[in-house]
Design a protein around this motif. Sequence first.
Motif, PDB file in Angstrom:
ATOM      1  N   LEU A   1       3.163   9.200  -6.194  1.00 21.25           N
ATOM      2  CA  LEU A   1       3.889  10.449  -5.908  1.00 21.25           C
ATOM      3  C   LEU A   1       5.073  10.607  -6.856  1.00 21.25           C
ATOM      4  CD1 LEU A   1       3.862  10.446  -2.002  1.00 21.25           C
ATOM      5  CD2 LEU A   1       2.762  12.139  -3.476  1.00 21.25           C
ATOM      6  N   ALA A   2       5.763   9.499  -7.121  1.00 22.68           N
ATOM      7  CA  ALA A   2       6.911   9.552  -8.028  1.00 22.68           C
ATOM      8  C   ALA A   2       6.477   9.903  -9.446  1.00 22.68           C
ATOM      9  CB  ALA A   2       7.649   8.221  -8.016  1.00 22.68           C
ATOM     10  N   ARG A   3       5.296   9.443  -9.836  1.00 21.02           N
ATOM     11  CA  ARG A   3       4.808   9.705 -11.192  1.00 21.02           C
ATOM     12  C   ARG A   3       4.219  11.110 -11.336  1.00 21.02           C
ATOM     13  NH1 ARG A   3      -0.386   6.519 -13.089  1.00 21.02           N
ATOM     14  NH2 ARG A   3      -1.339   8.257 -11.931  1.00 21.02           N
ATOM     15  N   ASP A   4       3.399  11.510 -10.352  1.00 19.44           N
ATOM     16  CA  ASP A   4       2.630  12.751 -10.491  1.00 19.44           C
ATOM     17  C   ASP A   4       3.079  13.855  -9.528  1.00 19.44           C
ATOM     18  OD1 ASP A   4       1.058  11.350 -12.333  1.00 19.44           O
ATOM     19  OD2 ASP A   4      -0.317  10.670 -10.763  1.00 19.44           O
ATOM     20  N   SER A   5       3.889  13.508  -8.552  1.00 15.05           N
ATOM     21  CA  SER A   5       4.361  14.408  -7.478  1.00 15.05           C
ATOM     22  C   SER A   5       3.243  14.803  -6.515  1.00 15.05           C
ATOM     23  CB  SER A   5       5.041  15.666  -8.044  1.00 15.05           C
ATOM     24  OG  SER A   5       4.094  16.650  -8.466  1.00 15.05           O
ATOM     25  N   VAL A   6       2.024  14.287  -6.708  1.00 14.53           N
ATOM     26  CA  VAL A   6       0.914  14.656  -5.832  1.00 14.53           C
ATOM     27  C   VAL A   6      -0.116  13.535  -5.812  1.00 14.53           C
ATOM     28  CG1 VAL A   6      -0.288  15.835  -7.729  1.00 14.53           C
ATOM     29  CG2 VAL A   6      -0.831  16.444  -5.345  1.00 14.53           C
ATOM     30  N   VAL A   7      -0.760  13.333  -4.648  1.00 13.79           N
ATOM     31  CA  VAL A   7      -1.946  12.476  -4.560  1.00 13.79           C
ATOM     32  C   VAL A   7      -3.035  13.276  -3.864  1.00 13.79           C
ATOM     33  CG1 VAL A   7      -0.667  10.311  -4.548  1.00 13.79           C
ATOM     34  CG2 VAL A   7      -1.211  11.428  -2.373  1.00 13.79           C
ATOM     35  N   ASN A   8      -4.272  12.956  -4.172  1.00 11.14           N
ATOM     36  CA  ASN A   8      -5.384  13.757  -3.702  1.00 11.14           C
ATOM     37  C   ASN A   8      -6.002  13.225  -2.412  1.00 11.14           C
ATOM     38  OD1 ASN A   8      -5.249  15.753  -5.767  1.00 11.14           O
ATOM     39  ND2 ASN A   8      -6.177  14.291  -7.186  1.00 11.14           N
ATOM     40  N   LYS A   9      -7.144  13.759  -2.080  1.00  9.80           N
ATOM     41  CA  LYS A   9      -7.758  13.601  -0.759  1.00  9.80           C
ATOM     42  C   LYS A   9      -7.873  12.164  -0.279  1.00  9.80           C
ATOM     43  CE  LYS A   9     -11.809  15.109   1.858  1.00  9.80           C
ATOM     44  NZ  LYS A   9     -13.093  15.858   1.797  1.00  9.80           N
ATOM     45  N   GLY A  10      -8.335  11.254  -1.151  1.00 10.43           N
ATOM     46  CA  GLY A  10      -8.550   9.885  -0.710  1.00 10.43           C
ATOM     47  C   GLY A  10      -7.292   9.228  -0.187  1.00 10.43           C
ATOM     48  N   LEU A  11      -6.229   9.286  -0.961  1.00  9.38           N
ATOM     49  CA  LEU A  11      -4.964   8.685  -0.531  1.00  9.38           C
ATOM     50  C   LEU A  11      -4.329   9.479   0.600  1.00  9.38           C
ATOM     51  CD1 LEU A  11      -3.348   7.481  -3.878  1.00  9.38           C
ATOM     52  CD2 LEU A  11      -4.355   6.110  -2.054  1.00  9.38           C
TER      53      LEU A  11
ATOM     54  N   LYS B   1       0.841  -1.200   0.000  1.00  7.60           N
ATOM     55  CA  LYS B   1       0.000   0.000   0.000  1.00  7.60           C
ATOM     56  C   LYS B   1       0.878   1.254   0.000  1.00  7.60           C
ATOM     57  CE  LYS B   1      -3.634   0.224   2.708  1.00  7.60           C
ATOM     58  NZ  LYS B   1      -4.487   0.431   3.922  1.00  7.60           N
ATOM     59  N   ALA B   2       1.918   1.225   0.837  1.00  9.08           N
ATOM     60  CA  ALA B   2       2.824   2.374   0.895  1.00  9.08           C
ATOM     61  C   ALA B   2       3.585   2.540  -0.416  1.00  9.08           C
ATOM     62  CB  ALA B   2       3.814   2.193   2.048  1.00  9.08           C
ATOM     63  N   PHE B   3       3.992   1.426  -1.004  1.00 13.53           N
ATOM     64  CA  PHE B   3       4.748   1.523  -2.254  1.00 13.53           C
ATOM     65  C   PHE B   3       3.873   2.045  -3.389  1.00 13.53           C
ATOM     66  CE2 PHE B   3       6.546  -0.163  -6.217  1.00 13.53           C
ATOM     67  CZ  PHE B   3       7.801   0.411  -6.147  1.00 13.53           C
ATOM     68  N   ARG B   4       2.616   1.623  -3.435  1.00  9.92           N
ATOM     69  CA  ARG B   4       1.713   2.135  -4.469  1.00  9.92           C
ATOM     70  C   ARG B   4       1.507   3.643  -4.314  1.00  9.92           C
ATOM     71  NH1 ARG B   4      -0.887  -2.966  -3.778  1.00  9.92           N
ATOM     72  NH2 ARG B   4      -2.215  -2.100  -2.131  1.00  9.92           N
ATOM     73  N   MET B   5       1.403   4.089  -3.073  1.00 10.01           N
ATOM     74  CA  MET B   5       1.241   5.518  -2.835  1.00 10.01           C
ATOM     75  C   MET B   5       2.501   6.278  -3.250  1.00 10.01           C
ATOM     76  SD  MET B   5       0.033   7.366   0.722  1.00 10.01           S
ATOM     77  CE  MET B   5      -1.292   6.161   0.920  1.00 10.01           C
TER      78      MET B   5
END
Length: 251
Positions: free
Chosen positions: A18-28, A10-14
Amino acid sequence: MALENATVMKAFRMYSLLARDSVVNKGLLQEYMADDEVRGLVDQFAREVDCVTIIAGEQLYMIPETRLSPFHMNNEVIKRTYLRANAVNADLYLMYVSIIVLIGAFYDSYQTMEPTRSFIQLDEWTALVNERIRMLKRYPETELREMEKEFSYNWTSLIDKWSAMDDIKETASRQSGNTISRVSFMDSVRRFLIAQELVSDIGNQEITLTEKAKVVVQRYFMELEYNRGILEFLYQFDPSEEEASRHAGDI
Protein backbone atom coordinates in the motif's frame (compact mmCIF):
# COMPACT_ATOMS: atom_id res chain seq x y z
CA MET A 1 -2.07 -11.88 24.01
CA ALA A 2 0.84 -11.19 21.70
CA LEU A 3 0.25 -11.51 17.98
CA GLU A 4 2.06 -14.25 16.09
CA ASN A 5 5.06 -13.12 14.08
CA ALA A 6 3.52 -14.53 10.88
CA THR A 7 0.44 -12.33 11.34
CA VAL A 8 2.53 -9.22 11.92
CA MET A 9 4.66 -9.91 8.87
CA LYS A 10 1.63 -10.59 6.66
CA ALA A 11 0.14 -7.27 7.73
CA PHE A 12 3.43 -5.46 7.23
CA ARG A 13 3.86 -6.87 3.72
CA MET A 14 0.36 -5.70 2.85
CA TYR A 15 1.07 -2.25 4.29
CA SER A 16 4.36 -2.11 2.36
CA LEU A 17 2.51 -2.71 -0.91
CA LEU A 18 0.00 0.00 0.00
CA ALA A 19 2.85 2.37 0.83
CA ARG A 20 4.50 1.65 -2.53
CA ASP A 21 1.46 1.55 -4.83
CA SER A 22 -1.34 3.07 -2.67
CA VAL A 23 -3.54 0.12 -3.74
CA VAL A 24 -3.74 -3.68 -3.53
CA ASN A 25 -6.04 -5.82 -5.60
CA LYS A 26 -8.64 -8.51 -5.01
CA GLY A 27 -6.44 -11.29 -3.62
CA LEU A 28 -4.90 -9.26 -0.83
CA LEU A 29 -8.19 -7.46 -0.21
CA GLN A 30 -9.76 -10.83 0.57
CA GLU A 31 -6.96 -11.56 3.06
CA TYR A 32 -7.45 -8.11 4.59
CA MET A 33 -11.19 -8.70 5.00
CA ALA A 34 -10.89 -12.29 6.23
CA ASP A 35 -8.37 -11.74 9.04
CA ASP A 36 -9.38 -9.30 11.79
CA GLU A 37 -5.87 -9.17 13.24
CA VAL A 38 -4.22 -8.44 9.90
CA ARG A 39 -6.83 -5.81 9.10
CA GLY A 40 -6.35 -4.14 12.47
CA LEU A 41 -2.57 -4.03 12.04
CA VAL A 42 -2.73 -2.66 8.48
CA ASP A 43 -5.12 0.07 9.61
CA GLN A 44 -2.86 0.84 12.57
CA PHE A 45 0.22 1.10 10.34
CA ALA A 46 -1.73 3.46 8.03
CA ARG A 47 -2.80 5.68 10.93
CA GLU A 48 0.82 5.99 12.05
CA VAL A 49 1.56 7.83 8.77
CA ASP A 50 -1.67 9.89 8.85
CA CYS A 51 -3.38 7.71 6.25
CA VAL A 52 -6.62 5.75 6.09
CA THR A 53 -7.58 2.61 4.23
CA ILE A 54 -10.67 2.48 2.04
CA ILE A 55 -12.28 -0.34 0.09
CA ALA A 56 -13.58 0.55 -3.35
CA GLY A 57 -14.89 -2.18 -5.61
CA GLU A 58 -12.41 -5.04 -5.43
CA GLN A 59 -9.44 -2.92 -4.35
CA LEU A 60 -8.00 -1.68 -1.08
CA TYR A 61 -6.52 1.82 -1.11
CA MET A 62 -4.41 3.77 1.35
CA ILE A 63 -4.87 7.53 1.09
CA PRO A 64 -3.35 10.39 3.12
CA GLU A 65 -5.81 11.95 5.55
CA THR A 66 -3.81 15.04 6.51
CA ARG A 67 -1.09 17.23 5.06
CA LEU A 68 1.27 15.84 7.69
CA SER A 69 1.32 12.47 5.97
CA PRO A 70 4.55 11.66 4.11
CA PHE A 71 2.27 10.34 1.34
CA HIS A 72 0.54 13.66 0.87
CA MET A 73 1.27 15.16 -2.57
CA ASN A 74 2.45 18.70 -1.94
CA ASN A 75 1.46 21.73 -3.98
CA GLU A 76 4.77 22.07 -5.79
CA VAL A 77 4.64 18.49 -7.04
CA ILE A 78 1.09 18.94 -8.33
CA LYS A 79 1.97 22.20 -10.09
CA ARG A 80 5.13 20.78 -11.61
CA THR A 81 3.57 17.49 -12.71
CA TYR A 82 0.09 18.42 -13.86
CA LEU A 83 -0.01 22.17 -14.50
CA ARG A 84 2.13 24.60 -16.48
CA ALA A 85 5.82 25.02 -15.67
CA ASN A 86 5.18 28.53 -14.38
CA ALA A 87 1.99 27.66 -12.49
CA VAL A 88 1.30 29.60 -9.30
CA ASN A 89 -0.92 28.92 -6.30
CA ALA A 90 -3.91 30.50 -8.06
CA ASP A 91 -3.68 27.78 -10.73
CA LEU A 92 -3.61 25.13 -8.04
CA TYR A 93 -6.61 26.47 -6.14
CA LEU A 94 -8.50 26.87 -9.40
CA MET A 95 -7.83 23.17 -9.91
CA TYR A 96 -9.27 22.42 -6.47
CA VAL A 97 -12.39 24.49 -7.17
CA SER A 98 -12.81 22.73 -10.54
CA ILE A 99 -12.71 19.36 -8.75
CA ILE A 100 -15.29 20.53 -6.21
CA VAL A 101 -17.56 21.66 -9.06
CA LEU A 102 -17.10 18.29 -10.78
CA ILE A 103 -18.18 16.43 -7.65
CA GLY A 104 -21.12 18.80 -7.31
CA ALA A 105 -22.21 17.97 -10.85
CA PHE A 106 -22.40 14.26 -9.98
CA TYR A 107 -23.97 14.67 -6.55
CA ASP A 108 -26.73 17.22 -7.15
CA SER A 109 -24.84 20.03 -5.44
CA TYR A 110 -23.93 17.92 -2.39
CA GLN A 111 -27.50 17.07 -1.42
CA THR A 112 -27.25 13.33 -2.09
CA MET A 113 -24.94 10.51 -1.02
CA GLU A 114 -25.08 8.68 -4.37
CA PRO A 115 -24.22 10.08 -7.81
CA THR A 116 -27.21 11.36 -9.76
CA ARG A 117 -25.56 11.00 -13.18
CA SER A 118 -23.26 8.55 -14.94
CA PHE A 119 -20.82 10.85 -16.77
CA ILE A 120 -20.05 14.41 -17.74
CA GLN A 121 -18.48 15.97 -20.83
CA LEU A 122 -15.45 18.20 -20.55
CA ASP A 123 -17.33 21.10 -22.17
CA GLU A 124 -20.16 20.88 -19.65
CA TRP A 125 -17.75 20.67 -16.74
CA THR A 126 -15.95 23.76 -18.05
CA ALA A 127 -19.26 25.60 -18.34
CA LEU A 128 -20.17 24.68 -14.75
CA VAL A 129 -16.86 26.04 -13.47
CA ASN A 130 -17.50 29.24 -15.41
CA GLU A 131 -20.97 29.42 -13.86
CA ARG A 132 -19.63 29.10 -10.32
CA ILE A 133 -16.96 31.72 -10.88
CA ARG A 134 -19.60 34.08 -12.28
CA MET A 135 -21.44 33.57 -9.00
CA LEU A 136 -18.31 34.59 -7.12
CA LYS A 137 -18.06 37.69 -9.26
CA ARG A 138 -21.43 38.82 -7.91
CA TYR A 139 -19.86 39.60 -4.56
CA PRO A 140 -18.45 43.06 -3.89
CA GLU A 141 -14.67 42.94 -3.60
CA THR A 142 -14.78 43.83 0.10
CA GLU A 143 -16.98 40.79 0.82
CA LEU A 144 -14.71 38.53 -1.19
CA ARG A 145 -11.73 39.72 0.83
CA GLU A 146 -13.55 38.85 4.06
CA MET A 147 -14.49 35.41 2.75
CA GLU A 148 -10.89 34.80 1.74
CA LYS A 149 -9.96 35.03 5.42
CA GLU A 150 -12.70 32.57 6.37
CA PHE A 151 -12.03 29.92 3.72
CA SER A 152 -8.27 30.43 3.10
CA TYR A 153 -9.00 30.70 -0.62
CA ASN A 154 -7.97 33.75 -2.61
CA TRP A 155 -11.25 34.05 -4.49
CA THR A 156 -10.23 37.28 -6.21
CA SER A 157 -7.15 35.71 -7.76
CA LEU A 158 -9.20 32.71 -8.90
CA ILE A 159 -11.64 35.01 -10.69
CA ASP A 160 -8.74 36.91 -12.30
CA LYS A 161 -6.99 33.68 -13.31
CA TRP A 162 -10.10 32.23 -14.96
CA SER A 163 -11.00 35.53 -16.63
CA ALA A 164 -7.54 35.77 -18.18
CA MET A 165 -7.84 32.38 -19.87
CA ASP A 166 -8.78 32.15 -23.55
CA ASP A 167 -12.40 31.05 -23.93
CA ILE A 168 -11.92 29.81 -27.50
CA LYS A 169 -12.22 26.08 -28.01
CA GLU A 170 -8.84 25.15 -29.44
CA THR A 171 -7.90 22.47 -31.92
CA ALA A 172 -6.10 19.36 -30.68
CA SER A 173 -2.80 20.61 -32.08
CA ARG A 174 -3.04 23.93 -30.28
CA GLN A 175 -3.98 22.26 -27.01
CA SER A 176 -0.74 20.33 -27.07
CA GLY A 177 1.25 23.58 -26.94
CA ASN A 178 1.59 26.21 -24.25
CA THR A 179 -1.57 28.18 -25.08
CA ILE A 180 -3.40 29.08 -21.88
CA SER A 181 -7.10 28.36 -22.26
CA ARG A 182 -9.97 27.12 -20.19
CA VAL A 183 -10.13 23.99 -22.32
CA SER A 184 -6.48 23.10 -21.83
CA PHE A 185 -6.61 23.95 -18.12
CA MET A 186 -9.63 21.70 -17.57
CA ASP A 187 -7.87 18.95 -19.51
CA SER A 188 -4.94 19.26 -17.07
CA VAL A 189 -7.34 18.79 -14.16
CA ARG A 190 -8.86 15.79 -15.94
CA ARG A 191 -5.42 14.21 -16.36
CA PHE A 192 -4.66 14.74 -12.66
CA LEU A 193 -7.91 13.03 -11.64
CA ILE A 194 -7.26 10.10 -13.97
CA ALA A 195 -3.75 9.69 -12.56
CA GLN A 196 -5.19 9.62 -9.04
CA GLU A 197 -7.79 7.02 -10.12
CA LEU A 198 -10.66 9.35 -9.24
CA VAL A 199 -12.18 9.51 -12.71
CA SER A 200 -12.12 7.29 -15.80
CA ASP A 201 -12.02 8.53 -19.38
CA ILE A 202 -14.81 6.79 -21.31
CA GLY A 203 -14.19 8.53 -24.64
CA ASN A 204 -15.89 11.35 -26.52
CA GLN A 205 -14.49 13.88 -24.01
CA GLU A 206 -16.56 12.19 -21.27
CA ILE A 207 -15.45 11.12 -17.81
CA THR A 208 -17.07 9.13 -15.03
CA LEU A 209 -16.33 8.80 -11.32
CA THR A 210 -14.46 5.72 -10.14
CA GLU A 211 -15.52 3.60 -7.18
CA LYS A 212 -12.57 5.09 -5.29
CA ALA A 213 -13.91 8.61 -5.90
CA LYS A 214 -17.40 7.64 -4.71
CA VAL A 215 -16.05 6.27 -1.44
CA VAL A 216 -13.85 9.34 -0.87
CA VAL A 217 -16.80 11.66 -1.55
CA GLN A 218 -19.09 9.79 0.84
CA ARG A 219 -16.45 9.65 3.53
CA TYR A 220 -14.96 13.14 3.31
CA PHE A 221 -16.50 15.59 0.87
CA MET A 222 -19.87 15.57 2.62
CA GLU A 223 -18.34 16.28 6.02
CA LEU A 224 -18.16 19.92 7.10
CA GLU A 225 -15.05 19.04 9.13
CA TYR A 226 -13.20 18.36 5.89
CA ASN A 227 -14.78 20.73 3.37
CA ARG A 228 -14.76 23.70 5.79
CA GLY A 229 -18.00 25.09 4.36
CA ILE A 230 -16.48 25.69 0.92
CA LEU A 231 -19.06 23.45 -0.74
CA GLU A 232 -21.99 25.28 0.82
CA PHE A 233 -20.39 28.60 -0.09
CA LEU A 234 -19.92 27.68 -3.75
CA TYR A 235 -23.44 26.30 -4.09
CA GLN A 236 -25.46 28.82 -2.12
CA PHE A 237 -26.69 30.43 -5.35
CA ASP A 238 -28.90 28.63 -7.83
CA PRO A 239 -27.93 29.15 -11.48
CA SER A 240 -31.52 30.16 -12.28
CA GLU A 241 -31.02 33.26 -10.16
CA GLU A 242 -28.27 34.46 -12.47
CA GLU A 243 -30.71 36.48 -14.59
CA ALA A 244 -31.01 38.91 -11.71
CA SER A 245 -27.28 39.56 -11.71
CA ARG A 246 -26.47 40.30 -15.35
CA HIS A 247 -24.87 43.57 -14.22
CA ALA A 248 -21.92 41.46 -13.03
CA GLY A 249 -21.07 40.77 -16.68
CA ASP A 250 -19.76 37.64 -18.34
CA ILE A 251 -16.35 36.37 -17.36
